[in-house]
Design a protein around this motif. Structure first.
Motif, short mmCIF file in Angstrom:
data_model
loop_
_atom_site.label_atom_id
_atom_site.label_comp_id
_atom_site.label_asym_id
_atom_site.label_seq_id
_atom_site.Cartn_x
_atom_site.Cartn_y
_atom_site.Cartn_z
N ASN A 213 30.85 35.31 1.88
CA ASN A 213 31.56 36.10 0.78
C ASN A 213 32.97 36.78 1.02
O ASN A 213 33.05 38.01 0.66
CB ASN A 213 30.59 37.10 0.14
N TYR A 214 33.73 36.27 1.79
CA TYR A 214 35.06 36.76 2.32
C TYR A 214 36.07 36.74 1.22
O TYR A 214 35.92 35.71 0.54
CB TYR A 214 35.43 36.30 3.63
N ASP A 215 36.86 37.73 1.30
CA ASP A 215 38.14 37.51 0.44
C ASP A 215 39.49 37.06 1.18
O ASP A 215 39.72 38.05 1.86
CB ASP A 215 38.37 38.83 -0.39
N VAL A 246 36.35 31.65 13.36
CA VAL A 246 35.17 32.34 12.77
C VAL A 246 34.05 31.60 12.48
O VAL A 246 34.17 30.67 11.60
CB VAL A 246 35.73 33.22 11.59
N HIS A 247 33.14 31.91 13.03
CA HIS A 247 31.67 31.18 12.55
C HIS A 247 30.88 32.18 12.03
O HIS A 247 30.51 33.13 12.64
CB HIS A 247 30.95 30.87 13.98
N ASN A 248 30.55 31.79 10.64
CA ASN A 248 29.62 32.66 9.82
C ASN A 248 28.37 32.22 9.90
O ASN A 248 28.24 30.83 9.32
CB ASN A 248 30.51 32.59 8.39
N TYR A 249 27.41 32.96 10.02
CA TYR A 249 26.03 32.46 10.27
C TYR A 249 25.26 33.58 9.36
O TYR A 249 25.65 34.52 8.86
CB TYR A 249 25.49 32.62 11.61
N ALA A 250 23.90 33.25 9.40
CA ALA A 250 23.16 34.31 8.46
C ALA A 250 23.16 35.76 8.92
O ALA A 250 23.14 36.84 8.37
CB ALA A 250 21.74 33.70 8.31
N ARG A 268 27.93 35.73 7.28
CA ARG A 268 28.47 35.24 6.14
C ARG A 268 28.33 36.19 5.03
O ARG A 268 29.45 35.94 3.90
CB ARG A 268 27.89 34.05 5.80
N ASN A 269 27.47 36.76 4.67
CA ASN A 269 27.40 37.76 3.51
C ASN A 269 27.56 39.10 3.66
O ASN A 269 27.26 39.92 2.93
CB ASN A 269 26.02 37.42 2.88
N ALA A 270 28.27 39.83 4.81
CA ALA A 270 28.25 40.86 5.36
C ALA A 270 29.86 41.36 4.83
O ALA A 270 30.21 42.79 4.83
CB ALA A 270 28.23 41.30 6.66
N GLY A 272 31.06 41.72 2.02
CA GLY A 272 31.08 42.48 0.86
C GLY A 272 30.68 43.78 0.75
O GLY A 272 30.76 44.61 0.02
N THR A 273 30.20 44.41 1.88
CA THR A 273 29.79 45.48 1.96
C THR A 273 30.82 46.34 2.99
O THR A 273 31.39 45.70 3.71
CB THR A 273 28.32 45.63 2.88
N GLU A 274 30.74 47.77 2.86
CA GLU A 274 31.92 48.41 3.38
C GLU A 274 31.52 48.50 4.96
O GLU A 274 32.67 48.15 5.87
CB GLU A 274 31.83 49.91 3.15
N ARG A 275 30.37 48.49 5.41
CA ARG A 275 29.91 48.48 6.68
C ARG A 275 30.21 46.91 7.30
O ARG A 275 30.68 47.12 8.44
CB ARG A 275 28.47 48.78 7.06
#
Length: 605
Positions: A213-215, A246-250, A268-270, A272-275
């Motif tokens: 979920n990267y921008d 960049v390797h995006n995994y769970a 991969r889904n981090a 979207g969070t500030e942290r």
């Protein structure tokens, strides 16, 4: 004079002979679903010899562990003049090809690649990540020879990303000026999402595998700021182009630096969070800072590399620890975090070191030297007998930075040391020694650092953080993290049953003989099933959290029933207060002009 001319001629002929040897690799993927790469290696212009030794590195630079990459090689065969020749394995990572003085040979072998990490090759039906030290072999004595690599993507794969230089007019074909460059250039093959940005006069390519979920537009802006801030410290950017793989995994993490690229592990889904987003930018900052600190400015033991053995150095606290310290500095300068978060992150890092029992046992220098046997092979007792050179080095960087800024009344900082060491390394064309790094710190600061080195680098003294923070007008103190609460010092692992996973040095569990791997059966006669009922299970779960223990007072005794090696055993623990501390720090609004000058130079904002 004739003798000198003769030697010069001999050297010229030797160099010419080496340059005539041509080495080319071709990598294909017949069975990616089974995790294999097919490697063909062609050599020509070989001097008339009875055999050629081909070697595979046992480790990859940046990751200080002998990984025995040769274990993944199979089906090694060779031909000369189109005919099969004898092959013999003579050491764990050396294959001898009996070419009978033939000037050209072709070698074929397969590499099994199924270990997910930033430092090891991984291949499946979706992509291939080639960590080059575990894929390519080199002829003994020819590390300085150039080579080419041709990649043949599998099926519908249509992209290749690497820091290697492309060969003009040849698709997916690349050039390495020597094997150090080849081994320092990972390759990503597949259908990765690729985007670009320019920063510091350098083209940057980002190859994203695994979705997420990267921008992209936000990343381009923020990554560029980190590049610009890093370059500003050293005064120049040594690359024409740079590649982020960049390797995006769970669940992903980690990074490995390379000469003009890096490999990053991310969730991969981090994004979207500030942290999560800040965590990714911290990783970008860390690995990009390595472009100077390690890849150009590096300990003398780390170049030229010995790919057959461990390469020992006491300076990984500088290479990795100071780089960890600069993560925070770069983020605050790039505007990705604020001054409060900057200080809180440093306080957290400080607490980690202070609350690690091994910090009183192992020095930063020893941690670096023992990286090969301890750092990458932790066990249940590692926290008690060792400290990470990342963690301790980060705190050393903090203290050193503040000491320099204070000694120069805000005129200089650790930035100036890093730049000077980088320029010195360029001029000398070699790595630095510990003594040379210390000498540069003293030159920039104008004060003696002998006691500092003895305390914090070669020793295990308590960290006088209050003094150093005060230089920048920061009020800091410590307090017990869990005052008046019972403490056992035992951590737990909950799976099919509940077992002890760790014991803290000098804790009640340590003193009274509770063991790692003991299965907990009961607490004061209450079954572990009843104790766990309604309890929130976390990775940080401790024995102290069990209700029966949590209700007790300091000095009380608790009976723990365990099963060890199939036998039941009762162990009495006398509860005491945890020695762990919490660090508190805040900016003093009434800081003096010198403290403010130190603070400004230290933070760089």
């Amino acid at each position: 004079m004739k003798k000198i001319l003769g030697i010069a001629l001999l050297l010229t002929l030797t160099m010419a002979a080496k340059s005539q040897v041509k080495i080319g690799f071709e990598v294909s993927f017949k069975e990616p679903q089974a995790h294999y790469a097919e490697v063909e290696m062609n050599m020509s212009g070989i001097a008339a010899k009875d055999f050629v030794d081909l070697k595979m590195p046992v480790w990859t630079p940046g990751s200080y562990l002998v990984r025995e990459f040769a274990k993944n090689v199979e089906s090694f065969t060779a031909t000369a003049n189109g005919k099969p020749v004898k092959v013999q394995k003579v050491t764990k990572n050396t294959w001898r090809v009996y070419n009978a003085k033939a000037a050209a040979i072709k070698v074929n072998y397969r590499v099994y690649a199924f270990e997910i990490s930033v430092r090891t090759a991984f291949i499946d039906e979706s992509h291939a990540f080639l960590s080059s030290a575990g894929i390519f072999m080199y002829p003994a004595g020819m590390l300085k020879n150039p080579s080419t690599v041709k990649i043949i993507p599998f099926g519908k794969w249509d992209k290749v990303n690497t820091g290697l230089e492309p060969v003009a007019g040849k698709q997916f074909t690349y050039y390495a000026s020597d094997f150090d460059v080849l081994f320092d250039s990972p390759i990503e093959v597949g259908n990765q999402d690729v985007f670009e940005f320019d920063a510091a006069g350098v083209k940057h390519i980002v190859a994203m595998y695994g979705g997420g979920n990267y921008d992209k537009e936000r990343l381009k802006v923020d990554m560029a700021k980190i590049v610009e801030q890093s370059t500003a410290i050293f005064g120049d950017n040594p690359n024409k182009h740079y590649t982020f793989i960049v390797h995006n995994y769970a669940q992903g993490g980690g990074g490995l630096e390379h000469l003009n690229s890096t490999v990053l592990g991310a969730s991969r889904n981090a994004y979207g969070t500030e942290r999560g987003y800040k965590g990714f930018l911290s990783l970008v900052a860390h690995e990009y800072f390595h472009l100077w600190n390690v890849k150009r400015m590096r300990p003398i033991a780390l170049g030229p590399f010995d790919y057959d053995n461990e390469n020992y150095t006491t300076n990984l606290w500088t290479s990795e620890g100071i780089t960890s310290y600069y993560e925070n500095k770069l983020l605050v300068r790039a505007g990705a975090t604020n001054s409060t978060a900057f200080l809180n992150d440093l306080v957290g890092a400080l607490g980690t070191v202070i609350n690690t029992p091994g910090a009183k046992v192992q020095s930063a220098a020893a941690s670096s030297f023992d990286a090969w046997i301890i750092g990458y092979r932790p066990n249940e007792n590692s926290k008690n007998n060792s400290i990470s050179y990342y963690s301790k080095g980060e705190i050393i960087g903090l203290l050193m930075d503040l000491e320099i800024a204070n000694a120069t009344k805000g005129a200089k900082s650790l930035d100036d040391v890093m730049k000077a060491m980088y320029l010195q390394g360029n001029a000398q064309k070699r790595g630095y020694t510990d003594a040379e790094f210390k000498a540069m710190v003293e030159k920039i600061s104008g004060i003696n650092f002998t006691k500092f080195w003895a305390k914090y680098i070669d020793g295990t003294d308590d960290i006088d953080f209050e003094k150093y923070f005060a230089y920048a007008g920061i009020d800091a103190s410590k307090e017990l993290a869990s005052p008046n609460k019972p403490y056992t010092g035992a951590s737990l692992k909950v799976e099919r049953n509940v077992t002890v996973s760790g014991i803290a040095r000098n804790s009640p569990a340590w003193v009274q003989g509770l063991n790692v791997n003991d299965e907990i059966l009961a607490i004061d006669g209450t079954s572990i099933a009843d104790e766990m009922r309604g309890l929130r299970i976390t990775p940080a779960l401790s024995l102290d959290a069990l209700p029966t223990i949590a209700k007790k007072q300091l000095g009380d005794t608790v009976e723990v029933t365990v099963q060890r090696d199939g036998l039941e055993k009762k162990i009495s623990l006398t509860l005491k207060e945890s020695p762990n501390v919490r660090i508190k720090a805040s900016y003093n609004e009434n800081a003096t002009p010198q403290q403010l000058a130190v603070r400004k130079r230290w933070m760089g904002i």
